[in-house]
Each structure stands twice: as C-alpha cells, then as structure tokens.
Scaffold this motif. Sequence first.
Motif, mmCIF file in Angstrom:
data_model
loop_
_atom_site.group_PDB
_atom_site.id
_atom_site.type_symbol
_atom_site.label_atom_id
_atom_site.label_comp_id
_atom_site.label_asym_id
_atom_site.label_seq_id
_atom_site.Cartn_x
_atom_site.Cartn_y
_atom_site.Cartn_z
ATOM 1 N N SER A 293 13.759 -18.419 5.325
ATOM 2 C CA SER A 293 15.013 -17.617 5.301
ATOM 3 C C SER A 293 15.634 -17.349 6.687
ATOM 4 O O SER A 293 16.975 -17.369 6.729
ATOM 5 N N ALA A 297 19.585 -18.304 7.129
ATOM 6 C CA ALA A 297 20.692 -17.548 7.947
ATOM 7 C C ALA A 297 21.432 -18.011 9.012
ATOM 8 O O ALA A 297 22.547 -18.064 9.215
ATOM 9 N N SER A 378 12.413 -11.315 5.015
ATOM 10 C CA SER A 378 12.880 -12.340 4.112
ATOM 11 C C SER A 378 14.147 -12.005 3.330
ATOM 12 O O SER A 378 15.187 -12.731 3.239
ATOM 13 N N GLY A 379 13.941 -10.753 2.666
ATOM 14 C CA GLY A 379 15.376 -10.279 1.667
ATOM 15 C C GLY A 379 16.142 -10.237 2.615
ATOM 16 O O GLY A 379 17.455 -10.641 1.985
ATOM 17 N N ILE A 380 16.306 -9.523 3.651
ATOM 18 C CA ILE A 380 17.355 -9.449 4.700
ATOM 19 C C ILE A 380 18.165 -10.613 4.990
ATOM 20 O O ILE A 380 19.405 -10.788 4.936
ATOM 21 N N LEU A 382 17.849 -13.421 3.621
ATOM 22 C CA LEU A 382 18.298 -14.306 2.303
ATOM 23 C C LEU A 382 19.859 -13.511 2.000
ATOM 24 O O LEU A 382 20.634 -14.532 1.480
ATOM 25 N N THR A 383 19.752 -12.535 2.213
ATOM 26 C CA THR A 383 21.098 -11.597 1.751
ATOM 27 C C THR A 383 22.138 -11.897 2.635
ATOM 28 O O THR A 383 23.371 -12.254 2.112
ATOM 29 N N ILE A 384 21.856 -11.920 3.923
ATOM 30 C CA ILE A 384 22.987 -12.421 4.941
ATOM 31 C C ILE A 384 23.315 -14.051 4.666
ATOM 32 O O ILE A 384 24.553 -14.284 4.699
ATOM 33 N N SER A 385 22.456 -14.926 4.109
ATOM 34 C CA SER A 385 22.553 -16.041 3.665
ATOM 35 C C SER A 385 23.887 -16.334 2.669
ATOM 36 O O SER A 385 24.580 -17.026 2.685
ATOM 37 N N ILE A 386 23.349 -15.517 1.429
ATOM 38 C CA ILE A 386 24.242 -15.516 0.329
ATOM 39 C C ILE A 386 25.681 -15.182 0.562
ATOM 40 O O ILE A 386 26.464 -15.577 0.216
ATOM 41 N N ILE A 387 25.612 -13.869 1.390
ATOM 42 C CA ILE A 387 27.017 -13.370 1.656
ATOM 43 C C ILE A 387 27.783 -14.148 2.467
ATOM 44 O O ILE A 387 28.902 -14.547 2.329
ATOM 45 N N ARG A 390 29.001 -17.308 0.449
ATOM 46 C CA ARG A 390 29.926 -16.863 -0.482
ATOM 47 C C ARG A 390 31.410 -16.761 -0.030
ATOM 48 O O ARG A 390 32.717 -16.896 -0.449
#
Length: 397
Positions: A293, A297, A378-380, A382-387, A390
């Motif tokens: 992750s 990022a 990891s969640g943080i 992955l969230t940064i990567s998705i945002i 997009r």
Amino acid sequence: MFKHNFNYTLKTLFRDKTLIFWTFAFPLILGTFFHMAFSNIEKSEQLDTINIAVVKNEKYNNSILLKQTIAVLSNKKNEEHLFNTKYVTEKQARKLLKDDKIAGYLIPGETPKVVVMTNGINQTIIKQVVEEIIIKEETIKKVTEAKIGKYLTEQTQEDLGNLSPWYATIYQNILKEWGDEFKIQDISDDHLSYTMIEFYTLIAMTCLYGGILGMVALNRNLANMSNKGKRVAVSPCSKLKLILSSTLAAYITQMIGLILLFLYTIFILKVDYGDNLSYIIFLTLAGCLAGLSLGLAIATIFKTSENTKTGIVISVTMLGCFLSGMMGITMKYIVDKNIPLINRLNPAAMITDGFYSLYYYNTLDRFTSNLISLFIFSGIMLTISIISLRRQSYDSI
C-alpha cells in the motif's frame, strides 16, 4: 480479463531483474552479512554460571517462592543454569565470599538481603533476581490476604514465619495456580538474543520493499507511465479489475520472496523466530500489505519517472528500518524513548516490534496493537491511492 492481467503482471514482475534483486536477492545477501557479523558476538557475551550461597535459615524454609526460584535457576539438569548454589550458614557464607569463591550470598528474611564485596555484572544479576522475587512475593501475599480478608489476624500479616493454616494453604494454592507466571527462569543464553532485532528489521525491510512491486505493477496501468497504461486508459475494460489483478500479482510475488527469506534464515542461517509460527505468518502478511500500500501511494502521489519513484520507496524503507534498529539496535530504543510518535507511524517499527513482542512476551497485547496499527496504516495508504487515482486526468494521451 482479471485472470489474463494477473498472469501478465506476474510474468512481467519476474522478468524484471532489478525487481528480483531488491525483493529476492538483496534480503538474502543482507541476512548473510548479519549472520557473519553477529553470530560470534553473542557466544562471546554469554553469561557464565554464577557461584552464590544461600543462608539456610528459618525464613528460607518458609519462603516457598524463594526456594522454588533458586532451585529453578540452580538446576544443573539445565546446561544453561544461571546459579551454582551452596546452602550454608551465615558464617560459612562470609568465609566463601571473603575467599572469593562466590560472587555474593543471600540472607533470607522479611526482605531478603544480598551481600557482595564488589560491584560487577554477576553481583547486579544476583540483586535483580532477588528484587524480582521480592516483588512477586509481595504480589502473592496481597492476593492471599485479599482472599482471606477479615479472617487474617494482625500477627499473620506481619509474620510469614508463623503462617496460619488458612494463609499457608491459600498462599500455596495461588503459587501453584500462577506458578508459571511467578517463576523466574534463565533465558539469557538459549533464548534471549538482542541481535534478533536485526533479522526482524530485515523482514520488515523485505515487506516494505514490496512497495516497489506494487508501484511497478500500478505504473503499468497509468497512462503517463507506460504504453500499456495508455491503452488501458482508452479501453472499455474495468480499471478496478486491472488494478486489483496487478496488485494481487505484486502481493504474491512479494510473498514468494519472503518465503525464500524465511526458509534461508531458518534452515541455512539457523535463526530461531520462536514457536508462534502462525502469528509470525499473520504479521508478515500484514507487513506485506503495508509495504504494498505504501508503494501504491507513492506511485499515485508523485508524478515522476519510475526510477525516481523506486528511489523514493527505497529511501523511505531504509529510513524506517534505520529508525527501527537495523543499522544499530540501540536506535529503536532511542527513538522509542525520546520521540515515540515516529515509530508509532513507522511501518517498519510496527513489524519489528510485533516480532519482538512475540519473541519476548507471554501476552499478545503488544502484538495485537502492532497488527492493528499495520492494518490502519495500510488502509490510510490505500485510501490516499484511490483518491489520487480518481483525481488523475490527462490533456492528451
């Protein structure tokens, strides 16, 4: 489409010689250097058996915990026993100490007393063992008194030598029930290994190097990073499936590298990771996810060349490993003591500390805390990567 892209990405990653070096070969080479550098250090620093004497008086006979502890640490059936103990009178103990035949002697009492003539490592160890016995015996006494409550007489509370039958029975039951928890054992040579933290950071580094795999796999699907990415951008195929299949391929590649590292260190270098193999595997899986992750990022945040992104991943990984103790085992202690927030945010420290807690502690509290921290990290990421993905747009392809 998912299966096709998964197989394609897997083949691409294994054909990249640079990736194979950093994720497969480099950890093995570094592990070999660690073994060569530290294998003889601990042998030279192992403790010799310490000669002590115990004054065998009435207080000694009444102190169940003291007798059991000294017996465990003096058990000659254990080749690594800590003490070579003689049970003597106080006069004999003074003579043995004066003749330099013992490092010190113990006089049992309400508060056991340690008598030494000089200060040194052996004398310090004796004092620490006795202090630990005092603390544990006080704990058992308080629990015993709480169970008896109002039935305890004032005389019983003050004098362990005149224990009432109730007090003695409950005291012995508690000691038997909590025996393993209150037993002091010598683990200095056979199990306690401060250089193990070097191998823990090596595993942490390998987990985080998986970020390179994740970054490369994602770059193959970015229009500004590869020709394939340009085709992906204009194709009607699901972008989510392509990214997930690429990420899964990178994760599996990373796990293969870690399996090789574990096999090499366990069977070739003879590294002992302890008995909690299932927890070790679970922590490694979480560490791999954190590394992957992190790479995703970095791949989405930085708009630069692949070589530059690789350099960023390696730099972040090595800095994290340095702060967690790879280049010097005291560094982790210094950071934890002075700036603890850094290692609480450092995934390498989370992985290292998770292994450390499994190796040294009987409870899973600290291990669970590190595991949860890795999942949150990891969640943080992955969230940064998705945002970031997009928001990406291109004027032309």
